[in-house]
Motif scaffolding. Structure first.
Motif, PDB file in Angstrom:
ATOM      1  N   MET A 191       0.844  -1.203   0.000  1.00  0.00           N
ATOM      2  CA  MET A 191       0.000   0.000   0.000  1.00  0.00           C
ATOM      3  C   MET A 191       0.880   1.254   0.000  1.00  0.00           C
ATOM      4  O   MET A 191       1.956   1.264   0.600  1.00  0.00           O
ATOM      5  N   ALA A 192       0.415   2.304  -0.697  1.00  0.00           N
ATOM      6  CA  ALA A 192       1.157   3.572  -0.707  1.00  0.00           C
ATOM      7  C   ALA A 192       0.867   4.354   0.559  1.00  0.00           C
ATOM      8  O   ALA A 192       1.724   5.061   1.079  1.00  0.00           O
ATOM      9  N   VAL A 193      -0.367   4.256   1.044  1.00  0.00           N
ATOM     10  CA  VAL A 193      -0.798   5.000   2.234  1.00  0.00           C
ATOM     11  C   VAL A 193      -1.403   4.012   3.214  1.00  0.00           C
ATOM     12  O   VAL A 193      -2.185   3.136   2.826  1.00  0.00           O
ATOM     13  N   LEU A 194      -1.030   4.146   4.488  1.00  0.00           N
ATOM     14  CA  LEU A 194      -1.625   3.305   5.536  1.00  0.00           C
ATOM     15  C   LEU A 194      -1.727   4.165   6.785  1.00  0.00           C
ATOM     16  O   LEU A 194      -0.715   4.691   7.265  1.00  0.00           O
ATOM     17  N   ARG A 195      -2.947   4.327   7.272  1.00  0.00           N
ATOM     18  CA  ARG A 195      -3.168   5.237   8.405  1.00  0.00           C
ATOM     19  C   ARG A 195      -4.173   4.638   9.372  1.00  0.00           C
ATOM     20  O   ARG A 195      -5.087   3.930   8.962  1.00  0.00           O
ATOM     21  N   GLY A 196      -4.001   4.962  10.668  1.00  0.00           N
ATOM     22  CA  GLY A 196      -4.956   4.500  11.677  1.00  0.00           C
ATOM     23  C   GLY A 196      -5.130   5.574  12.721  1.00  0.00           C
ATOM     24  O   GLY A 196      -4.174   6.284  13.061  1.00  0.00           O
ATOM     25  N   TYR A 197      -6.345   5.714  13.260  1.00  0.00           N
ATOM     26  CA  TYR A 197      -6.707   6.851  14.117  1.00  0.00           C
ATOM     27  C   TYR A 197      -7.239   6.356  15.454  1.00  0.00           C
ATOM     28  O   TYR A 197      -8.006   5.385  15.501  1.00  0.00           O
ATOM     29  N   ASP A 198      -6.882   7.074  16.537  1.00  0.00           N
ATOM     30  CA  ASP A 198      -7.517   6.745  17.821  1.00  0.00           C
ATOM     31  C   ASP A 198      -8.946   7.298  17.816  1.00  0.00           C
ATOM     32  O   ASP A 198      -9.390   7.914  16.833  1.00  0.00           O
ATOM     33  N   GLU A 199      -9.678   7.072  18.909  1.00  0.00           N
ATOM     34  CA  GLU A 199     -11.096   7.478  18.953  1.00  0.00           C
ATOM     35  C   GLU A 199     -11.269   8.961  18.671  1.00  0.00           C
ATOM     36  O   GLU A 199     -12.131   9.361  17.893  1.00  0.00           O
ATOM     37  N   VAL A 200     -10.425   9.788  19.336  1.00  0.00           N
ATOM     38  CA  VAL A 200     -10.579  11.244  19.199  1.00  0.00           C
ATOM     39  C   VAL A 200     -10.302  11.671  17.759  1.00  0.00           C
ATOM     40  O   VAL A 200     -11.086  12.404  17.148  1.00  0.00           O
TER      41      VAL A 200
END
Ligand SMILES: Cc1cc2nc3c(=O)[nH]c(=O)nc-3n(C[C@H](O)[C@H](O)[C@H](O)COP(=O)(O)OP(=O)(O)OC[C@H]3O[C@@H](n4cnc5c(N)ncnc54)[C@H](O)[C@@H]3O)c2cc1C
Length: 478
Positions: free
Chosen positions: A256-265
């Motif tokens: 993948m070129a982009v891989l992102r993950g976010y916390d709840e906030v």
């Protein structure tokens, strides 16, 4: 040159006409970057004194002339690319010279066979990409600040773009470099895909923040430009599960070129507008023309599900891509003259990195340090590696007014940095150090490590006039 400062006049005499500005607005604006505290102090008119001049060279030779003059006169000097740094890398003191590279904006050549581009240091990222698009190429280096930042600034500040998971960060695409040393000598580091000819001097200059040399030209590796990105999205119950999902998806080698993950906030902030209903979101973007794309996406999705993820479809990724640079304007509105959130409010970001095994603790330690002083703290992962990842925190600090907020802001930084270091993280993944984080460098490198850096500095800049105070805390013995 009528009322020009004698120092500025003696520099102007060595350069072509109109190479130098002493206009008060240029001195005020070009003498700082976009560090939130510098912006706040400028609004409060509490900035340090103004530099003597802004000099605008157009060639490596002219940069050499300026650096020879600075050595002869003992004048401190700071290089400036786009001024988009957020750590006080540019904070020109009274009587300094700002060496503004914005006129060194020539794309020198493209070699279609090797797929490399040679560009002067002041070429802005959006222009570089628009030019390369005409050749079917991309550097794949897309910082959020792409329209504000320059090739030289990317190298000097060890930048990482939003697609660094696929294309690498700036050091991965840097092939060759031209730099001017204090005193004016030119170093040309030939472009090569790799070299075993001693310690890599190109990499010595990556992240040097204008303290070791002024960079004037870079050769960067390109890739074929994809027709677009295809997106998958996943929801996780916890940020710890999200981290495991990102790790395992990356390790499939799906590319993948982009891989992102976010916390709840951060999930709520980033995706509330498209109806995100709780939990932690992750997105994966693949070049649409990647061979075997269907199989790659299937394998990555299997790993996400095994880590507890449920599918969200392509909407989250498409939404992120469309709005990926919105924060640039928002930051400007909050921290600039408009003061969107009112006086006494500061927003900033802190990006650290660590190994997978320590990432949940690192997240907690930095979050706790910031949250003791900040009102809102959100975090996301935006750069993923085999052995670890970045953690990018956004936080908001509120005080009664613009003076009262400053100590709170600094306390948030100090406690978060201490938490980061004790949890085994590095204090910066891609924004660099500047003046904001220089005091944390002893903790980052250890006493012996810091001494190495100081000795390197003293060897190449014995007068200590290249951007003093940035990156390297003031020496005990210069
Ligand atoms: C809203 C916003 C979003 C951002 N997003 C990202 C992101 O996604 N990824 C990322 O990596 N960064 C990001 N940044 C930070 C910043 O854009 C990067 O650090 C960028 O690499 C700085 O480039 P510049 O040309 O603006 O450098 P400047 O701000 O001009 O300078 C940065 C430092 O490098 C030195 N320097 C600059 N040019 C030279 C040169 N030619 N020779 C020697 N020293 C030099 C300066 O003295 C200074 O210390 C963001 C900033 C903002 C404001």
């Amino acid at each position: 040159m009528g009322r020009m400062h004698p120092l500025a006049r003696s520099l102007a005499q060595r350069l072509p006409p109109d190479s130098l500005s002493t206009a008060p607005e240029d001195l005020a604006d070009r003498g700082r970057d976009r560090w939130s505290l510098a912006l706040l102090r400028q609004l409060r008119e509490a900035s340090p004194g103004l530099p003597a001049a802004v000099v605008l060279p157009t060639s490596t030779e002219q940069v050499g002339t300026v650096l020879a003059w600075a050595a002869e006169t003992g004048t401190p000097l700071v290089a400036r690319g786009g001024g988009s740094g957020v750590c006080g890398g540019i904070s020109a003191g009274h009587g300094w010279v700002v060496l503004d590279l914005s006129r060194m904006d020539r794309i020198v050549s493209v070699d279609p066979e090797s797929q490399v581009v040679t560009a002067q240091a002041g070429v802005r990222g959006d222009r570089l990409e628009a030019y390369l698009a005409g050749h079917g190429l991309t550097v794949g280096h897309y910082p959020q600040s792409i329209a504000l930042s320059t090739v030289g600034g990317w190298v000097a500040a060890a930048s990482a773009g939003q697609a660094s998971t696929g294309y690498g960060a700036i050091e991965d695409v840097l092939l060759g470099l031209t730099a001017v040393l204090a005193g004016g000598r030119v170093v040309r580091l030939r472009p090569a895909p790799r070299s075993a000819a001693g310690p890599d001097l190109r990499h010595l200059l990556v992240g040097s923040e204008g303290t070791l040399a002024v960079l004037t030209e870079a050769v960067l590796a390109c890739s074929p430009r994809p027709p677009g990105l295809d997106w998958d999205g996943f929801r996780f119950d916890t940020f710890t599960a999200c981290l495991a999902g990102l790790r395992d998806m990356y390790r499939t080698g799906a590319g993948m070129a982009v891989l992102r993950g976010y916390d709840e906030v951060d999930s709520a902030l980033a995706f509330g507008g498209i109806g995100h209903a709780g939990g932690c979101a992750a997105v994966a973007g693949f070049a649409a023309d990647l061979p075997g794309l269907g199989d790659r996406r299937r394998v990555a999705a299997e790993r996400a599900r095994a880590a507890g993820g449920t599918e969200l479809g392509p909407g989250y990724g498409l939404h992120w891509w469309e709005h990926r640079n919105d924060a640039v304007d928002l930051y400007h509105r909050i921290m600039g003259a408009e003061r969107l959130f009112g006086p006494g409010v500061m927003v900033d970001t802190m990006e650290v990195a660590g190994l997978w095994g320590g990432l949940p603790d690192l997240y907690q330690a930095v979050r706790d340090g910031l949250a003791r002083h900040a009102e809102t703290v959100g975090c996301h992962v935006s750069h993923v590696y085999r052995s670890g990842s970045s953690l990018y925190f956004t936080f908001l600090v509120r005080g009664a007014d613009d003076s009262e907020v400053e100590p709170r802001y600094l306390a948030a930084w100090r406690e978060a940095a201490a938490g980061c270091l004790s949890a085994g993280g590095t204090i910066t993944h891609h924004h660099g150090v500047g003046r904001l984080k220089a005091e944390f460098m002893a903790g980052e490198l250890g006493a012996a490590g810091l001494e190495v850096l100081r000795r390197v500095k003293a060897a190449v800049d014995p007068q200590w006039i290249l951007n003093p105070g940035a990156l390297i805390p003031e020496p005990l013995i210069p």
